[in-house]
Design a protein around this motif. Sequence first.
Motif: not given
Length: 529
Positions: A205-206, A342-347
């Motif tokens: 996730a980073i 962070e992958c979900a955050g960008l998405d």
Amino acid sequence: MTDIMLVASGDLRESANTKCWPTQKAMEDKLALVVAEMGHTLKRAHPVKPAGHGFIATQREGMDVFRTIDPNAPIIVAEAVWQYSYHVLPGLLAHKGPILTVANWSGQWPGLVGLLNLNGSLTKAGVPYASLWSETFDDDFFREGLKSWLETGTIVHDESHVRPFDAASLPAELAGLADEIAADLAGNKIILGVFDEGCMGMYNAIIPDEILMPLGVFKERLSQSALYHATKQVRDEEARAAYQWMLDKGMTFHFGADPKEELTEDQVIDQCRMYIAAVRLADFFGCEAIGIQYQQGLKDLLPASDLVEGMLNNDDRPPVTREDGSIIRDGRAIVHFNEVDECAGLDAVLTNRLHRALGQPVETTLHDLRWGDADKSGSRDDFIWVFEISGAVPPAHHEGGWAGSESYRQPAMFFPFGGGTLKGYAKPGEIVWSRIFLKDGALHMDIGRGQAVKLPPEECERRSRATDYPWPIMNAVLTGVSRDQMMARHKANHIQVAYALSAAEADKAMMAKAALAAKMGMTVSVCGV
């Protein structure tokens, strides 16, 4: 006869490890029988501890365990629970023998979620592995897959549902919108506010800064001690006003008298303080989105952040003011990425920008791919996933909105200071799902379509009782993707979902989002549909 080594990565919290151990032990016993039937011996690489469980519970412990394992030996990482991938990643990075990750198909504890996190972490790290899952461990799918791995060290899964995104087929209007948003991000730049990176052991996730920066995305690394301090500065009357706002919207709180085991009003008031503090910190640092670490550290100081996270991700939320009395982002969600994924955050940022431009619902959330099975009520005959995140989704996703949402205390074994969830059942409708992940040092996105489906109350209750009852659920059908195809392909424990107003508009939103991700340099794959 070959010795197959078994390791079990566990939680960082001993309370979870001891409670979940019987389920893990039962799975390992079944797995050992099947391995023995195929002429091999399954041997634990680390003993059951005097504390009453057999999990690796820290990174150092994992390193020490792998020092005792033949680096060329075949190894199975067996998971019936949530696990912290960094406990075993150092050992798996150096391991030369074939690696198989295995989980039990059950909703009781998030073993499937732990498996998918480990798979995503191994993919990011460039470590080859095979993966299997089963409810009984005697089905043909599992036995044939295990036989293949024992003989060849590999398993070939069906990924015929995956195809490269074709940007040439995109209407000019959507291509133009994708270009516009990508250019705005690159030119004006945005900030992801990260409250303590690396939550829950999720290496997958980073996103490294050097990959984000060319996109115009930067991190503001914030300490959860700053959130704790800011929470304590919020006045009681402000917190109570946010609480009253939810009551006026019709939300239900299930209170009890014992704060050690039950939800209390004081816990919710502290969550409202945290909500106000988080909004103000996002405003002060100019963050387009923020991610709260959710458990480690903060759980020992405050009630859980779940209710806060659901409130933040909703356009319709309690107003928060600055010192001058102006309202911060009035009527707009403060995008939050649960568990600092962070992958979900960008998405989520891409979804928020794109859906607002398209006039579609902007509320978005990640869910765990927790589990799924057939509809036992007989109202449907297709496979239905249980997407379930550990505590909160935006109320706009629930049938009935705020009035269809309720709050239960988070389990005491995870949260000593309690705190309420934001539970509900997702309303029926068309969804776009996606996942950004890291592979070969670059960003990828898988994207597809589906529906959140309405099930009879007794079936919703059964599914909720089969998992974690205080948590919100989306009963979902994925278009053109089978259960095993999804498990084989997905490189994360989390899946991002957002609604659209119709099937045609969902198709349009999916294609536009794929185009935006591709414009930003991601390798985009369309799954199913």
